[in-house]
Design an enzyme around this catalytic site. Sequence first.
Site, PDB file in Angstrom:
ATOM      1  N   GLY A  93     -22.740   4.215   1.668  1.00 36.09           N
ATOM      2  CA  GLY A  93     -21.669   4.811   0.879  1.00 36.09           C
ATOM      3  C   GLY A  93     -21.936   4.723  -0.609  1.00 36.09           C
ATOM      4  O   GLY A  93     -22.061   3.622  -1.161  1.00 36.09           O
ATOM      5  N   LYS A 129       0.848  -1.194   0.000  1.00 37.42           N
ATOM      6  CA  LYS A 129       0.000   0.000   0.000  1.00 37.42           C
ATOM      7  C   LYS A 129       0.879   1.238   0.000  1.00 37.42           C
ATOM      8  O   LYS A 129       1.947   1.266   0.641  1.00 37.42           O
ATOM      9  CB  LYS A 129      -0.896   0.047   1.247  1.00 37.42           C
ATOM     10  N   GLY A 172     -19.960   6.089  -3.193  1.00 37.73           N
ATOM     11  CA  GLY A 172     -18.797   6.533  -3.948  1.00 37.73           C
ATOM     12  C   GLY A 172     -18.765   5.847  -5.300  1.00 37.73           C
ATOM     13  O   GLY A 172     -19.782   5.356  -5.791  1.00 37.73           O
ATOM     14  N   VAL A 204     -17.516   2.959  -6.273  1.00 40.96           N
ATOM     15  CA  VAL A 204     -17.932   1.559  -6.208  1.00 40.96           C
ATOM     16  C   VAL A 204     -19.378   1.451  -5.736  1.00 40.96           C
ATOM     17  O   VAL A 204     -20.191   0.729  -6.326  1.00 40.96           O
ATOM     18  CB  VAL A 204     -17.009   0.752  -5.277  1.00 40.96           C
TER      19      VAL A 204
END
Length: 349
Positions: free
Chosen positions: A178, A74, A180, A182
């Site tokens: 959520g 990451k 967003g 996706v």
Amino acid sequence: MSTLDHEQVLIRTGPRSGLPVIVAVHSTTLGQAVGGCRLWRYADWRDGLADALRLSAGMTAKCAVAGLANGGGKTVVAIPEGAELDAAMRRAVLDDVADAITSLDGMYATGPDVGTTPQDMAVIGERTPHVFCRPAQHGGSGDSSPATALGTLAALRATSRRLHGTRALAGVRLSLVGLGSVGMRLAHLLADDGADLLVSDVDPAKRAKNKELRATWVSPEQALTADVDILVPAALGGLLTEDVVPRLRCSAIAGPANNQLATAAVADLLHRRGIIWVPDYVVSAGGVINALTVELHHETPDKARERVEAIEHTVTDLLDTADQRQVTPAQAATEQARLRLDTPRLAST
């Protein structure tokens, strides 16, 4: 002191941006480490380090359970709260990221994450080949969000089969937290399948899109504790805390948000309440499966889609294994990942 189980953690001040650039490589046991590049605001850069360590370990588990020949990594760029990135500063950040990745000599490749886009990957790709999900015109597989949403849909089909005996989602009551990139795509897929859908987002402007979804808009707080079949976290992590578990009224939780559990103990609390929690890194694997299948293995988009949709079988097998071994799905997934990570070591001894 806690044990650091990462192979390498690179922390440097970007020479152009002056911002902390963190690259955490958790494992290369199965192959090159992969993981997104996150540009996010933190009160303290060490919070960004904690994020990088946690998310990179999750990527190792994600790749292992998905059967990918890759490990986890990451990148996190810790932006001070209140700071804004203009075009010149953003370019400086991306060049700093590219140089940090180059210094790892192929050990790790990055892709989009919170705060970055495929176009940002094209910029990083000007300085290093170790990048994926660039736009198609730059030789990449583009936005990973559609594949992540499709993989989540596959996981929800498996979860529905466990709850109701059928993979069909028509009439299944879901609460999606959520909207967003996706979450919005997933909402449309669920609406097309006839799911009974509650949706929420911290941005009230997203409510305007609710009409086309034929869904019920609620606040994020209401969505979290709604009386539904499946709760679908699709926002930032840490949503499931020890305090919130007693208030949940769902039968299962399966969503693409990373790091949904505030602590590992929450998985056991959910299990004791009879709530199925499908590990987030299993549910959200579609994006990386698609990107690596197309870009690293040079297979067709149809083959990539087939592998993404196979997440349904992965989740089904995982839930079956958890039942047979009388453990939580989280434990079953951890054991599966550990077994796969140990196999190369065993083969070499």
